[in-house]
Design a protein around this motif. Sequence first.
Motif, PDB file in Angstrom:
ATOM      1  N   LEU A 265     112.585 -90.337  58.958  1.00 34.94           N
ATOM      2  CA  LEU A 265     113.860 -90.207  59.672  1.00 34.94           C
ATOM      3  C   LEU A 265     113.997 -91.172  60.843  1.00 34.94           C
ATOM      4  N   GLY A 266     112.956 -91.929  61.116  1.00 38.51           N
ATOM      5  CA  GLY A 266     113.014 -92.854  62.241  1.00 38.51           C
ATOM      6  C   GLY A 266     112.965 -92.162  63.583  1.00 38.51           C
ATOM      7  N   LEU A 267     112.207 -91.078  63.669  1.00 37.88           N
ATOM      8  CA  LEU A 267     112.106 -90.295  64.905  1.00 37.88           C
ATOM      9  C   LEU A 267     110.662 -90.282  65.396  1.00 37.88           C
ATOM     10  N   ASP A 268     110.501 -89.818  66.632  1.00 37.77           N
ATOM     11  CA  ASP A 268     109.181 -89.705  67.240  1.00 37.77           C
ATOM     12  C   ASP A 268     108.638 -88.293  67.065  1.00 37.77           C
ATOM     13  N   VAL A 269     107.328 -88.198  66.993  1.00 39.12           N
ATOM     14  CA  VAL A 269     106.660 -86.899  67.110  1.00 39.12           C
ATOM     15  C   VAL A 269     106.298 -86.726  68.584  1.00 39.12           C
ATOM     16  N   LEU A 270     106.843 -85.702  69.193  1.00 39.98           N
ATOM     17  CA  LEU A 270     106.640 -85.482  70.630  1.00 39.98           C
ATOM     18  C   LEU A 270     105.261 -84.910  70.928  1.00 39.98           C
ATOM     19  N   GLY A 271     104.647 -84.310  69.926  1.00 42.83           N
ATOM     20  CA  GLY A 271     103.318 -83.760  70.142  1.00 42.83           C
ATOM     21  C   GLY A 271     102.951 -82.728  69.088  1.00 42.83           C
ATOM     22  N   ASP A 272     101.689 -82.338  69.100  1.00 44.20           N
ATOM     23  CA  ASP A 272     101.155 -81.332  68.182  1.00 44.20           C
ATOM     24  C   ASP A 272     100.690 -80.119  68.978  1.00 44.20           C
ATOM     25  N   VAL A 273     100.939 -78.942  68.436  1.00 44.15           N
ATOM     26  CA  VAL A 273     100.446 -77.698  69.024  1.00 44.15           C
ATOM     27  C   VAL A 273      99.588 -77.001  67.975  1.00 44.15           C
ATOM     28  N   PRO A 274      98.350 -76.658  68.279  1.00 46.40           N
ATOM     29  CA  PRO A 274      97.468 -76.047  67.284  1.00 46.40           C
ATOM     30  C   PRO A 274      97.850 -74.594  66.998  1.00 46.40           C
ATOM     31  N   LEU A 275      97.347 -74.098  65.896  1.00 51.11           N
ATOM     32  CA  LEU A 275      97.469 -72.676  65.575  1.00 51.11           C
ATOM     33  C   LEU A 275      96.332 -71.957  66.284  1.00 51.11           C
ATOM     34  N   ASN A 276      96.694 -71.191  67.317  1.00 49.28           N
ATOM     35  CA  ASN A 276      95.674 -70.569  68.146  1.00 49.28           C
ATOM     36  C   ASN A 276      96.117 -69.167  68.536  1.00 49.28           C
ATOM     37  N   VAL A 277      95.208 -68.219  68.417  1.00 52.14           N
ATOM     38  CA  VAL A 277      95.557 -66.832  68.677  1.00 52.14           C
ATOM     39  C   VAL A 277      95.980 -66.604  70.119  1.00 52.14           C
ATOM     40  N   ASN A 278      95.468 -67.393  71.045  1.00 57.55           N
ATOM     41  CA  ASN A 278      95.828 -67.198  72.455  1.00 57.55           C
ATOM     42  C   ASN A 278      97.303 -67.490  72.715  1.00 57.55           C
ATOM     43  N   ILE A 279      97.868 -68.418  71.977  1.00 60.94           N
ATOM     44  CA  ILE A 279      99.292 -68.713  72.140  1.00 60.94           C
ATOM     45  C   ILE A 279     100.117 -67.496  71.753  1.00 60.94           C
ATOM     46  N   ARG A 280      99.760 -66.887  70.628  1.00 63.38           N
ATOM     47  CA  ARG A 280     100.491 -65.705  70.175  1.00 63.38           C
ATOM     48  C   ARG A 280     100.280 -64.526  71.107  1.00 63.38           C
ATOM     49  N   GLU A 281      99.045 -64.277  71.498  1.00 63.29           N
ATOM     50  CA  GLU A 281      98.742 -63.110  72.334  1.00 63.29           C
ATOM     51  C   GLU A 281      99.411 -63.206  73.700  1.00 63.29           C
ATOM     52  N   THR A 282      99.416 -64.377  74.294  1.00 69.18           N
ATOM     53  CA  THR A 282      99.993 -64.506  75.635  1.00 69.18           C
ATOM     54  C   THR A 282     101.508 -64.322  75.601  1.00 69.18           C
ATOM     55  N   CYS A 283     102.159 -64.831  74.563  1.00 71.08           N
ATOM     56  CA  CYS A 283     103.607 -64.631  74.468  1.00 71.08           C
ATOM     57  C   CYS A 283     103.944 -63.170  74.185  1.00 71.08           C
ATOM     58  N   ASP A 284     103.167 -62.522  73.332  1.00 69.37           N
ATOM     59  CA  ASP A 284     103.397 -61.103  73.056  1.00 69.37           C
ATOM     60  C   ASP A 284     103.226 -60.261  74.318  1.00 69.37           C
ATOM     61  N   ALA A 285     102.332 -60.704  75.205  1.00 67.55           N
ATOM     62  CA  ALA A 285     102.070 -59.970  76.444  1.00 67.55           C
ATOM     63  C   ALA A 285     103.047 -60.334  77.557  1.00 67.55           C
ATOM     64  N   GLY A 286     103.967 -61.262  77.281  1.00 64.41           N
ATOM     65  CA  GLY A 286     104.913 -61.683  78.317  1.00 64.41           C
ATOM     66  C   GLY A 286     104.295 -62.582  79.362  1.00 64.41           C
TER      67      GLY A 286
END
Length: 318
Positions: A265-286
Amino acid sequence: MVSRAWCRALRAGLCPAAPRRLQGWGSAAFSSRSPSSSTNDEFLKEKRAQIMSRGLPKQKPIEGVKQVLVFASGKGGVGKSTTAVNIALALAAHDSTKAVGLLDADVYGPSIPKMMNLKGNPELSPKNLMRPLKNYGITCMSMGFLVEETAPVVWRGLMVMSAIEKLLRQVDWGQLDYLVIDMPPGTGDVQLSVSQNIPVTGAVIVSTPQDIALLDARKGVEMFRKVHVPVLGLVQNMSVFQCPKCKHETHIFGADGVRDLAKTLGLDVLGDVPLNVNIRETCDAGQPIVISQPQSDMAKAYLRIATEIVKRLPTPPA
């Protein structure tokens, strides 16, 4: 407490058969159901035809907001809301002098209240505007503040479009450098309403590397191009899973699919975010990871993406 009049204004001219007994936005259980009779279907068709006959609405900036960033995905379940929340916090962390707001535009499935650990009803200003709730320095507004947590919003498109208009225009946002809008999945009414009614500085498309998600992510890019919204780039979410014990990396959703799409598409990738349980847990906890674990690799990934976004933004109006 938000007045009943505000809620009646939403329904006026849109849904004559909506329940008469509907409490104000601030306390409603919002079990409102859209009409299904042929009479009301005809009314909605006539109303839609009237709107379409007027052509595209004129874009009008949101008072006090310098730049608007929309976070979108063609498909649900790719971590768009989690990304939007953490990027909003990362934008504030990137430059402490910048004021950041966060609008949850997903009327049917609002996520921001839980992720930002916010509850309560917006108060009204002397100008009869809703005052957003605030946490972690971020000003937030969501349909989730106006309905019970378990109450479904069963509305037709015109009602949703009217609600989005009011969430944009009838909120006292104050002075914001960035307003981050968490869009619902897809390319429907909400996306068009936001894109056509306010000047959007740029869109960020969030996707996993999975082929199925990429098909819809591409549709999201093409939609924003059709409505002349600049696409700042793509975020490759859940890019890799690292075993917490042996550190072996597995590309559960595939490797570099978003990078391949961006190149096409001629676009940039701004970055990668890994699949990590801490990301899910922290958002679920607010307590999103950018706030609760700012030195973690995951938080740093969001901070890098925020930096890339800022690099691509035009100079805001004075």
